[in-house]
Enzyme design. Sequence first.
Site, short mmCIF file in Angstrom:
data_model
loop_
_atom_site.label_atom_id
_atom_site.label_comp_id
_atom_site.label_asym_id
_atom_site.label_seq_id
_atom_site.Cartn_x
_atom_site.Cartn_y
_atom_site.Cartn_z
N ASP A 278 -3.39 49.84 6.33
CA ASP A 278 -3.62 48.55 6.95
C ASP A 278 -4.94 48.53 7.73
O ASP A 278 -5.52 49.59 8.02
CB ASP A 278 -2.45 48.23 7.89
CG ASP A 278 -2.22 46.75 8.09
OD1 ASP A 278 -3.06 45.94 7.65
OD2 ASP A 278 -1.19 46.40 8.70
N ASP A 330 -0.36 38.07 7.32
CA ASP A 330 1.03 38.42 7.57
C ASP A 330 1.91 37.18 7.49
O ASP A 330 1.54 36.09 7.93
CB ASP A 330 1.20 39.02 8.97
CG ASP A 330 0.77 40.48 9.04
OD1 ASP A 330 0.11 40.95 8.10
OD2 ASP A 330 1.09 41.12 10.05
#
Length: 430
Positions: A278, A330
């Site tokens: 990430d 997200d």
Amino acid sequence: MAFVEVARLFVDPKRARVYEHGWQSWSPTTAYPATSTSHRPVAAHSLTQNYRPGRPAPAEGFQGEGLLVVDSGDGRVVSFEAGSPVSVPSIRARLDGDVLIVSADDLVRSQGADDMASALTDFGDRFAATCGVEYIRQPPTAWCSWYQYYRRVTVDDVHRNVDAIGEADLPVDVIQIDDGWQSAVGDWLSPSERFGSLSRIAERIRESGRRPGIWVAPFLASATSELARRHPEWLYPDRAGHNWGGDTFGVNPDAAADHLATVFTMLRDAGFDYFKLDFLYAGALDSLTDYRSGLAAIRDVVGADAYLLGCGAPILGSVGLVDAMRVGPDIAPSYEPPGGDLSQPSQAGAILNTRGRAWQHGRFWVNDPDCLIARPGVERRAEWAATVEAFGGLRSISDGIDELDEWGLTTTRRLLADVPAPLPFDELLA
């Protein structure tokens, strides 16, 4: 580098559209009316953390990163493209009457196409070939801890869901521990007090018949981390964003190469073979060449059989290096993003990008729209489930299994049991 005009296109202002490709996973990516202006960051730190660092878009018009497609509205479609994953130009377009003026800060290629969908898929095929993409692996299904427990996740939460997945007979291949297992972002060699031995957790997951997965932000460090304190020479000087209650800095993949090899050797030896990587944009703050070398070095350490999922990553700069890629911001229980910035967590932003980057699935990698969240309290959960079902190449879930109602459990089971092959989708909604 200065922007240089590369084309002037006569368009029908009432019908023309411009497809703007964002820099990284979270950057808004979609097609707009040529008379409009594309999405912009709301907060100052979002330019670095969610858009392209150092390349603010103009006040009006569009700025595609490595790809901009113009549908003139009269049957003519032209794409302006990067030719290399290490040289990704910013490409701007602005409307002046019935002329769309296109400029770029580096070399671009232009190609004609029959329609916008063909322009995207043709570019995808060309760019994948340039990057040496030959084979895309069938993805595993996964449970992820993040959207139920966030940074509060504990070993007991993981164990409880491993048991619940088994009791519900859900077809989950990977149990992926997300952010919260480490002592600090950047301090990957020291688990938090809530976790202790990673090897014991991985062994417990394997005993259940599943693969252990873990979240790492290899090219990012909190300003308060031990890594930042002991090795400031590994960090890029300008901050990479603001998160976890403080500033973050990018870790230079070349300067920290030996340390990163130690981190991923430890995780591999602990038993993990599924890695969610990430905040990868932080490794490309200086050079896409160094970024690609750093990502390739991680692959060398974890091995060819490990599954790599990129996230928060420079999209075109990552092609050929990961098995799957998050293609949007997200997901969140709420539909609208905070402050209206579609690069921030939300269903609206995730849906926008999942559709806008659907053409990348089966060409660059397996597209990850982000996790299915199906528990009560998730706004418009049926709409998000439908998006995942239509355009989700990677199928992962992120509810506490005991939080699911009958609809949530039935929907979760159906989507996990029907994973599409890693082939291009038939339908594109750019």
